[in-house]
Design a protein around this motif. Structure first.
Motif, PDB file in Angstrom:
ATOM      1  N   ILE A   9     -24.861   3.772 -21.383  1.00 36.75           N
ATOM      2  CA  ILE A   9     -24.255   2.957 -20.326  1.00 36.75           C
ATOM      3  C   ILE A   9     -25.352   2.327 -19.471  1.00 36.75           C
ATOM      4  O   ILE A   9     -26.370   2.972 -19.178  1.00 36.75           O
ATOM      5  CB  ILE A   9     -23.354   3.848 -19.448  1.00 36.75           C
ATOM      6  N   GLY A  10     -25.144   1.063 -19.067  1.00 38.69           N
ATOM      7  CA  GLY A  10     -26.055   0.444 -18.110  1.00 38.69           C
ATOM      8  C   GLY A  10     -26.939  -0.643 -18.684  1.00 38.69           C
ATOM      9  O   GLY A  10     -27.808  -1.171 -17.991  1.00 38.69           O
ATOM     10  N   VAL A  11     -26.712  -0.991 -19.958  1.00 37.64           N
ATOM     11  CA  VAL A  11     -27.531  -2.042 -20.581  1.00 37.64           C
ATOM     12  C   VAL A  11     -26.702  -3.314 -20.771  1.00 37.64           C
ATOM     13  O   VAL A  11     -25.469  -3.269 -20.736  1.00 37.64           O
ATOM     14  CB  VAL A  11     -28.092  -1.589 -21.942  1.00 37.64           C
ATOM     15  N   VAL A  12     -27.396  -4.429 -20.996  1.00 37.13           N
ATOM     16  CA  VAL A  12     -26.703  -5.668 -21.315  1.00 37.13           C
ATOM     17  C   VAL A  12     -25.972  -5.521 -22.644  1.00 37.13           C
ATOM     18  O   VAL A  12     -24.837  -5.959 -22.794  1.00 37.13           O
ATOM     19  CB  VAL A  12     -27.692  -6.853 -21.366  1.00 37.13           C
ATOM     20  N   GLY A  13     -26.630  -4.869 -23.604  1.00 35.60           N
ATOM     21  CA  GLY A  13     -25.977  -4.626 -24.884  1.00 35.60           C
ATOM     22  C   GLY A  13     -26.925  -4.737 -26.060  1.00 35.60           C
ATOM     23  O   GLY A  13     -28.147  -4.803 -25.903  1.00 35.60           O
ATOM     24  N   LEU A  14     -26.337  -4.733 -27.246  1.00 37.39           N
ATOM     25  CA  LEU A  14     -27.072  -4.869 -28.502  1.00 37.39           C
ATOM     26  C   LEU A  14     -26.493  -6.034 -29.308  1.00 37.39           C
ATOM     27  O   LEU A  14     -25.289  -6.284 -29.203  1.00 37.39           O
ATOM     28  CB  LEU A  14     -26.968  -3.574 -29.323  1.00 37.39           C
ATOM     29  N   PHE A  36     -26.210  11.625 -34.346  1.00 33.28           N
ATOM     30  CA  PHE A  36     -25.230  11.545 -33.260  1.00 33.28           C
ATOM     31  C   PHE A  36     -24.276  10.373 -33.490  1.00 33.28           C
ATOM     32  O   PHE A  36     -24.631   9.380 -34.125  1.00 33.28           O
ATOM     33  CB  PHE A  36     -25.932  11.349 -31.908  1.00 33.28           C
ATOM     34  N   ASP A  37     -23.074  10.503 -32.923  1.00 38.11           N
ATOM     35  CA  ASP A  37     -22.087   9.423 -32.945  1.00 38.11           C
ATOM     36  C   ASP A  37     -22.272   8.627 -31.652  1.00 38.11           C
ATOM     37  O   ASP A  37     -21.880   9.071 -30.578  1.00 38.11           O
ATOM     38  CB  ASP A  37     -20.679  10.027 -33.031  1.00 38.11           C
ATOM     39  N   VAL A  38     -22.897   7.452 -31.753  1.00 36.18           N
ATOM     40  CA  VAL A  38     -23.345   6.716 -30.567  1.00 36.18           C
ATOM     41  C   VAL A  38     -22.457   5.505 -30.293  1.00 36.18           C
ATOM     42  O   VAL A  38     -22.117   4.747 -31.208  1.00 36.18           O
ATOM     43  CB  VAL A  38     -24.808   6.252 -30.729  1.00 36.18           C
ATOM     44  N   ASN A  56     -25.663   1.154 -36.781  1.00 36.56           N
ATOM     45  CA  ASN A  56     -24.764   2.282 -37.028  1.00 36.56           C
ATOM     46  C   ASN A  56     -24.173   2.866 -35.755  1.00 36.56           C
ATOM     47  O   ASN A  56     -23.688   4.002 -35.735  1.00 36.56           O
ATOM     48  CB  ASN A  56     -25.483   3.385 -37.831  1.00 36.56           C
ATOM     49  N   ALA A  57     -24.211   2.103 -34.665  1.00 37.09           N
ATOM     50  CA  ALA A  57     -23.600   2.532 -33.393  1.00 37.09           C
ATOM     51  C   ALA A  57     -22.374   1.669 -33.113  1.00 37.09           C
ATOM     52  O   ALA A  57     -22.311   0.499 -33.516  1.00 37.09           O
ATOM     53  CB  ALA A  57     -24.597   2.387 -32.254  1.00 37.09           C
ATOM     54  N   ASN A  58     -21.380   2.239 -32.427  1.00 39.45           N
ATOM     55  CA  ASN A  58     -20.200   1.496 -31.996  1.00 39.45           C
ATOM     56  C   ASN A  58     -20.545   0.677 -30.753  1.00 39.45           C
ATOM     57  O   ASN A  58     -21.270   1.147 -29.869  1.00 39.45           O
ATOM     58  CB  ASN A  58     -19.062   2.461 -31.659  1.00 39.45           C
ATOM     59  N   LEU A  59     -20.008  -0.537 -30.660  1.00 39.79           N
ATOM     60  CA  LEU A  59     -20.225  -1.377 -29.484  1.00 39.79           C
ATOM     61  C   LEU A  59     -18.900  -1.600 -28.764  1.00 39.79           C
ATOM     62  O   LEU A  59     -17.906  -1.968 -29.391  1.00 39.79           O
ATOM     63  CB  LEU A  59     -20.832  -2.720 -29.886  1.00 39.79           C
ATOM     64  N   LYS A  60     -18.894  -1.344 -27.464  1.00 37.28           N
ATOM     65  CA  LYS A  60     -17.708  -1.608 -26.628  1.00 37.28           C
ATOM     66  C   LYS A  60     -18.084  -2.642 -25.576  1.00 37.28           C
ATOM     67  O   LYS A  60     -19.134  -2.531 -24.933  1.00 37.28           O
ATOM     68  CB  LYS A  60     -17.240  -0.322 -25.940  1.00 37.28           C
ATOM     69  N   TYR A  61     -17.202  -3.614 -25.369  1.00 37.41           N
ATOM     70  CA  TYR A  61     -17.517  -4.726 -24.479  1.00 37.41           C
ATOM     71  C   TYR A  61     -16.734  -4.635 -23.172  1.00 37.41           C
ATOM     72  O   TYR A  61     -15.531  -4.363 -23.160  1.00 37.41           O
ATOM     73  CB  TYR A  61     -17.229  -6.057 -25.167  1.00 37.41           C
ATOM     74  N   ILE A  62     -17.454  -4.879 -22.078  1.00 33.14           N
ATOM     75  CA  ILE A  62     -16.860  -4.929 -20.746  1.00 33.14           C
ATOM     76  C   ILE A  62     -16.989  -6.374 -20.256  1.00 33.14           C
ATOM     77  O   ILE A  62     -18.095  -6.941 -20.293  1.00 33.14           O
ATOM     78  CB  ILE A  62     -17.589  -3.976 -19.768  1.00 33.14           C
TER      79      ILE A  62
END
Length: 364
Positions: A9-14, A36-38, A56-62
């Motif tokens: 939490i706290g980044v612009v994103g990937l 880990f499940d990231v 291989n990480a999930n991305l959620k958008y705000i």
């Protein structure tokens, strides 16, 4: 055995295309998603193409801006969303940590906070913003299960002010590599064919942009190339207007292609680092890993990062004197020292292993 669920939490994103925390997240996901499940929280404002998975990480958008005033709500929403499923919340920065007392009342999830580089000290913030960030830092340090400091100076500060032992984990730099200037890059930036100093940073007052550019404007025998977000603030626009017409000063907009950035960085005569706030700065450790001779503003964070082996200045006169008197032999010694320090400390393998150890601990 079920993998632990980690929320970042706290980044612009990937994919990472902004700053230090984003690069950290890029390499945490590269190295740790087998164990880990990231999930990484991303700002939909910054990404026209919204990937569901990356590294291989999930991305959620705000749907909020991850920077500025909106970053507070952006982080808070991310924290509340993550607490319902994640085992570990890795919070990068303190702006949303104001809600941690409530979170700890309703949840026993493991909370790790990287407090960044004393954000409340930055010159860009007004009095109210500084007070808020200082209070958020206090809440973060006192309610997190683990606090991460990216620099020994920050670690000492946390111990002195809050009497809390934080984990010292810096940044990696071994994703950078030396590259020769290509014909294409030289044709686009012909001034790179001559000897030049180099700097890459956000265009903010605490990065001593004016001090550095003003010095070079009075030192025409050496060019400087500065890459930054000139058009994102009135300060940046003012600096560009004031210094863009000097023949030895070349102000470039952000370059996100690592290959091109590496070409320009790799071949500079000296790397000039002006940051006066923060902890371990990613662009500095990257320059160290590239074995560049470094001249840096002599604040304690930078001295610590470079193991007191770089060249340091405190004002325009000192920088001018260094530029006027350095020779190639001195620069070679500094460059070699920088590379040796970077090889020992600033590798992603070491950094991500330290974070993995934190993820595996149990909540208090």
């Amino acid at each position: 055995m079920r993998q632990k669920k980690i929320a970042i939490i706290g980044v612009v994103g990937l994919p990472a295309k902004y700053g230090g925390f984003e690069t950290l997240t890029e390499y945490l996901t590269k190295h740790l998603t087998n164990s880990f499940d990231v999930t990484v929280y991303c700002s939909s404002v910054f990404y026209s193409k919204k990937l569901k998975r990356y590294n291989n990480a999930n991305l959620k958008y705000i749907p909020l801006n991850a920077n500025g005033v909106q970053s507070i709500l952006y982080d808070i929403i991310s924290i509340f969303n993550a607490v319902f499923y994640a085992d570990v919340l890795l919070i990068l920065g303190v702006s949303g940590c104001i809600v941690l007392p409530f979170i700890k009342l309703i949840s026993n999830k493991l909370i790790i906070v990287n407090i960044d580089g004393l954000e409340w000290k930055r010159a860009k913030w007004g009095r109210v913003a500084k007070m808020f960030l200082k209070y958020s830092e206090k809440i973060a340090v006192n309610y997190a299960d683990s606090v991460v400091s990216d620099n020994k100076v920050i670690q000492d500060y946390v111990k002195y002010v809050y009497n809390i032992n934080s984990e010292l984990i810096a940044y990696g730099a071994n994703h950078t590599k030396k590259e020769a200037l290509s014909v294409k890059v030289l044709s686009e930036y012909p001034f790179l064919a001559e000897k030049y100093a180099f700097k890459v940073c956000r265009i903010e007052p605490e990065n001593n942009i004016y001090l550095i550019l003003h010095t070079f404007s009075q030192h025409p025998s050496l060019s400087i190339v500065v890459i930054g977000n000139w058009n994102n603030s009135n300060y940046g626009k003012e600096m560009k207007l004031k210094f863009n017409n000097f023949e030895n000063i070349h102000l470039l907009d952000p370059i996100y292609e690592q290959n091109i950035l590496n070409q320009i960085r790799s071949n500079c005569y000296v790397y000039v680092h002006g940051h006066s706030a923060g902890g371990t700065n990613p662009s500095l450790v990257e320059a160290m890993f590239l074995e560049l001779p470094i001249i840096t503003y002599g604040v304690n964070y930078n001295v610590e990062t470079t193991a007191n082996k770089a060249k340091y200045f405190a004002n325009k006169n000192e920088l001018f004197k260094i530029l006027s008197n350095i020779n190639q032999e001195e620069l070679n010694v500094v460059a070699k020292d920088m590379k040796n320090v970077a090889n020992k400390i600033y590798t992603w393998e070491a950094v991500t292993a330290d974070y993995a150890n934190l993820f595996l601990q149990n909540s208090k």
